[in-house]
Design an enzyme around this catalytic site. Sequence first.
Site, mmCIF file in Angstrom:
data_model
loop_
_atom_site.group_PDB
_atom_site.id
_atom_site.type_symbol
_atom_site.label_atom_id
_atom_site.label_comp_id
_atom_site.label_asym_id
_atom_site.label_seq_id
_atom_site.Cartn_x
_atom_site.Cartn_y
_atom_site.Cartn_z
ATOM 1 N N LYS A 29 -4.234 4.693 10.352
ATOM 2 C CA LYS A 29 -4.972 3.817 9.251
ATOM 3 C C LYS A 29 -5.684 2.741 10.193
ATOM 4 O O LYS A 29 -5.667 2.664 11.545
ATOM 5 C CB LYS A 29 -3.630 2.845 9.129
ATOM 6 C CG LYS A 29 -3.955 1.607 8.069
ATOM 7 C CD LYS A 29 -2.679 1.136 7.495
ATOM 8 C CE LYS A 29 -3.171 0.098 6.395
ATOM 9 N NZ LYS A 29 -1.788 -0.812 5.958
ATOM 10 N N SER A 104 -0.849 -0.871 1.010
ATOM 11 C CA SER A 104 -2.197 -0.784 1.452
ATOM 12 C C SER A 104 -2.504 0.499 2.204
ATOM 13 O O SER A 104 -3.771 0.714 2.434
ATOM 14 C CB SER A 104 -2.522 -1.978 2.187
ATOM 15 O OG SER A 104 -1.884 -1.957 3.492
ATOM 16 N N SER A 128 3.575 -1.493 2.432
ATOM 17 C CA SER A 128 2.486 -0.621 2.458
ATOM 18 C C SER A 128 2.503 0.675 3.217
ATOM 19 O O SER A 128 1.491 1.440 3.193
ATOM 20 C CB SER A 128 1.372 -1.274 3.426
ATOM 21 O OG SER A 128 0.729 -2.435 2.539
HETATM 22 N N1 GLN Z 1 1.226 -5.312 -1.333
HETATM 23 C C1 GLN Z 1 1.686 -6.019 -0.253
HETATM 24 C C2 GLN Z 1 0.637 -7.229 0.085
HETATM 25 O O1 GLN Z 1 -0.595 -7.089 -0.468
HETATM 26 C C3 GLN Z 1 1.953 -5.468 0.978
HETATM 27 C C4 GLN Z 1 0.883 -5.145 1.813
HETATM 28 C C5 GLN Z 1 1.312 -4.589 3.136
HETATM 29 O O2 GLN Z 1 2.431 -4.121 3.450
HETATM 30 N N2 GLN Z 1 0.413 -4.410 4.000
HETATM 31 O O3 GLN Z 1 0.638 -8.000 0.722
#
Ligand code: GLN
Length: 425
Positions: A29, A104, A128
Amino acid sequence: MTEYNGYVSDETIEGADSGLLAGRTVAVKDNISTEGVPTTCGSAMLEDYVPPYDATVVERLKDAGATIPGKTNMDEFGMGTTTETSAFGAVENPAAEGRVPGGSSGGSAAVVAAGDADLALGSDTGGSIRCPAAFCGVVGIKPTYGLVSRYGLIAYANSLEQIGPIAPSVESAAELLDVIAGPDEHDATTQEAPGADGSYAAAADGDVDGLSIGVPTELLDGADEAVVETFWDAMDDLEAQGASYHEVDLPSVEHAVEAYYVIAMSEASSNLARFDGVRYGQSGGYDGNWNESFANAREEGFGEEVKRRILLGTYALSAGYHDKYYKKAQDARAWVKQDFDEALEDADVLASPTMPVPPMKRGESLDDPLTMYLADANTTPVNLANLPAISVPAGETDDGLPVGLQLVGPAFGEHEIIRAGSALA
Ligand code: GLN
């Protein structure tokens, strides 16, 4: 690169000649630092940023002989549930046409689902890793807080997040976890974990005979019907293999999403202060006024979702509102932790749908951030409680959309969730 936009860059990084991951590709990532190779966090702010060092997990991948085939696309700074907020364009779901891949870490799940990498690393602040794994029909593990080093992970909300594996099977996810887990002198929050001795892959033996599974009713209540049906089919499968289940109550999770977003945005507002065009990020120019220079850099470098979160987080931490929002969210966090501890006294693991909804249609959620935040109802409680969780494919809805099943274990109970998950995938 890929037609579904899974990679931000495809510069190959070669690892050692031999090791546990020799001959395998592990995509990384793009918020995980790679020495000499751009690391953008999906943001225009860091478009030209080249880290001078490797994250600890990247060092461990290289030592284990893995090849990194590229850096994967992501929601900007990890802020999103659909991988549509990247400055480098949205990612498509290779497993469900016209749908989002989840976020994400959407790029990481997509390249694994499409077979463009054997394995991948994601990061999970509030879901995410598990969300994109569920939406793309692959496996994702969010480790216990402190099992995997965050050194070199560009922070979004550091009290919540962990780096973890995404893979086509539970066993291969566990193999990758074996390589990255364990203490690191560069990250004081890591600890010597019972079981981080290279034995996670061996735990993927599919033996669920006698396993006791708690099902938190609150995590099924608001979920989509087709998702709930697929979830129960998978639970029947586990029962047929010798597991048993009973309902449990987690009354606090009703407040998890709001507590999560207050804490995550507060930490983000502080963590992202360093991107001012002087310390890090694209320059905002200088015309005799540094405030203007910083403002220009941040106005141009950050996307809408990131700006929204910095503003809300700054507000929640400000003197007059700290007790009203941030402190309350911390209280809710303690309550969530306690609820999980109690539920796990009478169950080996807890099971729920990973996501309450199937993958959304592309473009649907961007204008409606609140609905997008609510989709994190089942994943965020686990980060608040710092526990380990895995998402495994539970099957598909009648429309052919992937559904994930989430298993949550006690702290450092990775073996239990890996064993249970391997009975399904
Ligand atoms: N959807 C969650 C957020 O936007 C989780 C994102 C993540 O785990 N980086 O914060």
